[in-house]
Design a protein around this motif. Structure first.
Motif, short mmCIF file in Angstrom:
data_model
loop_
_atom_site.label_atom_id
_atom_site.label_comp_id
_atom_site.label_asym_id
_atom_site.label_seq_id
_atom_site.Cartn_x
_atom_site.Cartn_y
_atom_site.Cartn_z
N ALA A 2 0.95 -1.10 -0.09
CA ALA A 2 0.01 -0.40 -0.04
C ALA A 2 0.74 1.06 0.32
N GLN A 3 0.33 2.79 -0.80
CA GLN A 3 0.89 3.20 -0.71
C GLN A 3 -0.13 4.75 -0.25
N LEU A 4 0.04 5.88 0.33
CA LEU A 4 -0.46 6.42 1.19
C LEU A 4 -0.25 8.06 0.70
N ALA A 5 -1.62 8.74 0.50
CA ALA A 5 -0.42 10.11 0.32
C ALA A 5 -1.25 11.30 1.27
N GLU A 6 -0.99 12.01 1.78
CA GLU A 6 -1.83 12.87 2.41
C GLU A 6 -2.19 14.45 2.11
N SER A 7 -2.46 15.16 2.34
CA SER A 7 -3.50 16.30 1.63
C SER A 7 -4.10 16.56 2.43
N GLY A 8 -3.82 18.41 2.11
CA GLY A 8 -3.87 19.33 2.36
C GLY A 8 -4.18 20.16 4.59
#
Length: 123
Positions: A2-8
């Protein structure tokens, strides 16, 4: 894997709002509860909101009534709408899977984490 990318994330004044987003790739999204965690430097990572595969949600007491977690299954994304932010909400916010089942959730403790997104709330 899995890969995760947060933003905001960002800097806001107390009482303000932010919406965090997390893109999830891999096969964890549809089969696991997903959650938002937050971490203050020098402290343990805390699980603050969970959305289960049936869209039931659970919140930590410190954010209940102010934060809303939801997901977009088509886009493999989860979101965290944060209202009435307080200085104590300042932290690095990370998304990831959650272990356990409804009412008995436990933190994910594996090695796969995204970079997180920083939230800073000023008085």
């Amino acid at each position: 894997q899995a890969q995760l990318a947060e933003s905001g994330g960002g800097s806001v004044q107390a009482g303000g709002s932010l919406t965090l987003a997390c893109v999830v790739s891999g096969n964890i999204f549809s089969v696991n509860p997903m959650g938002w965690y937050r971490r203050i430097p020098g402290r343990h990572r805390d699980l603050i909101a969970v959305v289960d595969v049936d869209d039931r949600t659970t919140y930590a007491g410190s954010v209940k009534g102010r934060f809303t977690i939801f997901r977009d299954v088509q886009k493999n994304m989860i979101f965290l709408q944060m209202n009435n932010l307080k200085p104590e909400d300042s932290a690095l916010y990370e998304c990831n899977q959650v272990r356990g089942t409804y009412g008995q959730y436990r933190d994910y403790i594996g090695p796969t984490w995204g970079p997180g997104t920083q939230v800073t709330v000023s008085p």
